[in-house]
Design a protein around this motif. Structure first.
Motif, PDB file in Angstrom:
ATOM      1  N   GLU A  22       2.194   3.426  -2.182  1.00  0.00           N
ATOM      2  CA  GLU A  22       2.196   3.830  -3.580  1.00  0.00           C
ATOM      3  C   GLU A  22       3.281   4.852  -3.911  1.00  0.00           C
ATOM      4  O   GLU A  22       3.941   4.728  -4.959  1.00  0.00           O
ATOM      5  N   LYS A  69       6.123   3.999  -6.741  1.00  0.00           N
ATOM      6  CA  LYS A  69       6.280   4.798  -7.954  1.00  0.00           C
ATOM      7  C   LYS A  69       7.705   5.304  -8.105  1.00  0.00           C
ATOM      8  O   LYS A  69       8.242   5.359  -9.221  1.00  0.00           O
ATOM      9  N   ASP A  77       0.807  -1.218   0.000  1.00  0.00           N
ATOM     10  CA  ASP A  77       0.000   0.000   0.000  1.00  0.00           C
ATOM     11  C   ASP A  77       0.845   1.275   0.000  1.00  0.00           C
ATOM     12  O   ASP A  77       0.322   2.372   0.178  1.00  0.00           O
TER      13      ASP A  77
END
Length: 284
Positions: free
Chosen positions: A239, A243, A237
């Motif tokens: 993110e 990225k 989770d």
């Protein structure tokens, strides 16, 4: 798995390139993702996600990146400063906690001892271990982040510097309690496979490209170490961190089983991989 137990009241923070500010009272705000391993003998943090507990995000402090240096740490003073940053980043002490300074010093000593042992090659199952630090001159940090500049300061060549970001490169087959990479296969894999761990950037100075700079340098050093396949673990989770790693050339190879995450009492992790021979350097 040995969980660090302490008589002091603190909240273990998770390792991430994007860490929210410290909070003083949040029993349910964090997942305890740290573990003590028999191989490392220290709390090891691989990139994971701090649960969102804030409605607003503070404005980032912009820095002059022309003064930024990113390199492989060598001196004990710098390794101590890196250990201090990790404890400062991964743990949030409650304001009403007694003996906070003593416990902070204890955790820093513990991390420093384990870090120096790993770098000295005294841990079974590991080849070379390298600590990569991002540093700024003390004068560039003291006016905007005084606590950071004093707790993570060291002296080198008659100059006062501050460690503002750090990570480890571990040349090994696997990290304890983590998903194992599949590449490369066969004889020599223990020298050609590596993992990033302890990735952190000072909370006050995030969103300045320090994470990119650390990973870019880490890839160069890992390649010089003979590592062809570099891995990093990140919470499913998380993110922002995922990225960032993707921009640095990593791609997903595997995902931690749900039962393993439940057993270790932490969020599930993704295993990201990049092939250094084909990877390009990350711009700052």
């Amino acid at each position: 798995m040995a969980i660090l137990i302490s008589p002091f009241s603190y909240t273990p923070k998770t390792s991430s390139l994007y860490i929210s500010p410290k909070i003083s009272n949040s029993k349910n705000g964090y997942n305890c993702n740290n573990y003590s391993s028999t191989h490392f003998g220290s709390t090891i943090f691989c990139s994971s996600q701090l649960k969102e507990t804030f409605s607003t995000t503070p404005q980032p402090i912009l820095i002059d990146k022309s003064c930024l240096s990113v390199y492989e740490a060598k001196s004990e003073n710098e390794l101590w400063a890196a250990s201090s940053l990790r404890v400062r980043t991964f743990y949030a002490f409650h304001h009403d906690t007694l003996n906070t300074q003593d416990h902070t010093k204890y955790l820093t000593e513990r991390e420093f001892e384990a870090l120096t042992e790993r770098i000295a090659g005294k841990r079974v199952g590991f080849g070379r271990v390298s600590c990569i630090n991002a540093t700024l001159p003390f004068s560039k940090v003291s006016n905007v982040a005084y606590d950071l500049s004093t707790s993570c300061k060291f002296s080198q060549d008659n100059s006062d510097l501050v460690v503002v970001g750090t990570l480890d490169i571990n040349q090994c087959i696997r990290l304890p309690d983590e998903i194992t990479g599949a590449k490369p296969k066969g004889i020599g894999a223990d020298f050609a496979r590596g993992y990033l761990s302890n990735v952190c950037v000072a909370g006050e100075l995030q969103r300045n490209g320090l994470g990119y700079a650390l990973i870019s340098k880490a890839k160069m050093v890992a390649k010089d170490m003979g590592i062809s396949d570099l891995y990093v673990h990140v919470a499913i989770d998380n993110e922002p961190a995922r990225k960032l790693y993707m921009k640095c050339g990593f791609e997903q190879e595997n995902e931690e089983p749900a039962w393993q995450a439940r057993f270790l009492d932490r969020p599930r992790r993704l295993l990201l991989w990049t092939e250094l021979s084909n990877s390009s350097d990350v711009s700052l």
